[in-house]
Enzyme design. Structure first.
Site, short mmCIF file in Angstrom:
data_model
loop_
_atom_site.label_atom_id
_atom_site.label_comp_id
_atom_site.label_asym_id
_atom_site.label_seq_id
_atom_site.Cartn_x
_atom_site.Cartn_y
_atom_site.Cartn_z
NE ARG A 33 -3.63 -2.21 2.24
CZ ARG A 33 -4.70 -2.66 1.37
NH1 ARG A 33 -4.92 -1.91 0.21
NH2 ARG A 33 -5.44 -3.82 1.41
CG ASP A 34 1.43 5.59 -2.24
OD1 ASP A 34 1.59 6.45 -1.27
OD2 ASP A 34 1.87 5.64 -3.38
CB ILE A 35 3.19 5.79 2.91
CG1 ILE A 35 3.94 6.43 2.17
CG2 ILE A 35 3.69 4.51 3.43
CD1 ILE A 35 5.28 7.14 3.10
CG ASN A 89 4.15 8.94 -11.68
OD1 ASN A 89 3.23 9.06 -12.87
ND2 ASN A 89 3.94 8.91 -10.60
CB VAL A 98 10.77 5.82 -5.02
CG1 VAL A 98 11.52 4.64 -4.63
CG2 VAL A 98 10.36 6.61 -3.63
CG HIS A 102 7.14 2.96 -8.16
ND1 HIS A 102 8.16 3.63 -8.35
CD2 HIS A 102 6.22 3.95 -7.91
CE1 HIS A 102 8.06 4.65 -8.36
NE2 HIS A 102 6.69 5.12 -7.95
CG HIS A 104 1.31 4.77 -8.85
ND1 HIS A 104 1.62 5.25 -7.51
CD2 HIS A 104 2.68 5.02 -9.37
CE1 HIS A 104 2.50 6.19 -7.42
NE2 HIS A 104 3.14 5.96 -8.44
#
Length: 115
Positions: A33-35, A89, A98, A102, A104
């Protein structure tokens, strides 16, 4: 592929050196999960190997690139979503913060993305 670096946040999550809310794992991927979620479902799917961005990953390891999309679909289904957005991205100007490839996975809210 570049070697994992001591300062790569996602390499540390993959290695278990720092905690992440991991929701799915395969031999090639880890999803957590994204923070700072932008939707009710906001999960990041990363390769276990370090690539700086999606373009580098796709060029060097298309099988793992495809595995990220497969894992994203599995995450969305497990969370009860059959409609979702996938966003990469690539590069700082595109919002990548980052520099470990990755994907999303976002669902449950209108994101204003035209399709």
């Amino acid at each position: 592929m570049t070697s994992p670096t001591a300062d790569c946040l996602f390499c540390k999550i993959v290695a278990g050196d720092i905690p992440g809310d991991i929701v799915h794992q395969t031999e090639q991927t880890v999803a957590f999960r994204d923070i700072n979620p932008k939707a009710p479902l906001h999960v990041l799917v990363v390769p276990r190997t370090h690539y700086a961005n999606a373009a580098e990953l796709a060029s060097a390891d298309p099988t793992t690139s495809a595995a990220l999309v497969t894992a994203a679909a599995e995450v969305a289904a497990a969370e009860g979503y059959d409609a979702y957005n996938l966003v990469y991205n690539t590069g700082a100007a595109a919002g990548q913060t980052v520099f470990h490839a990755h994907l999303h996975v976002l669902a449950g809210a209108s994101l204003g993305l035209a399709g």
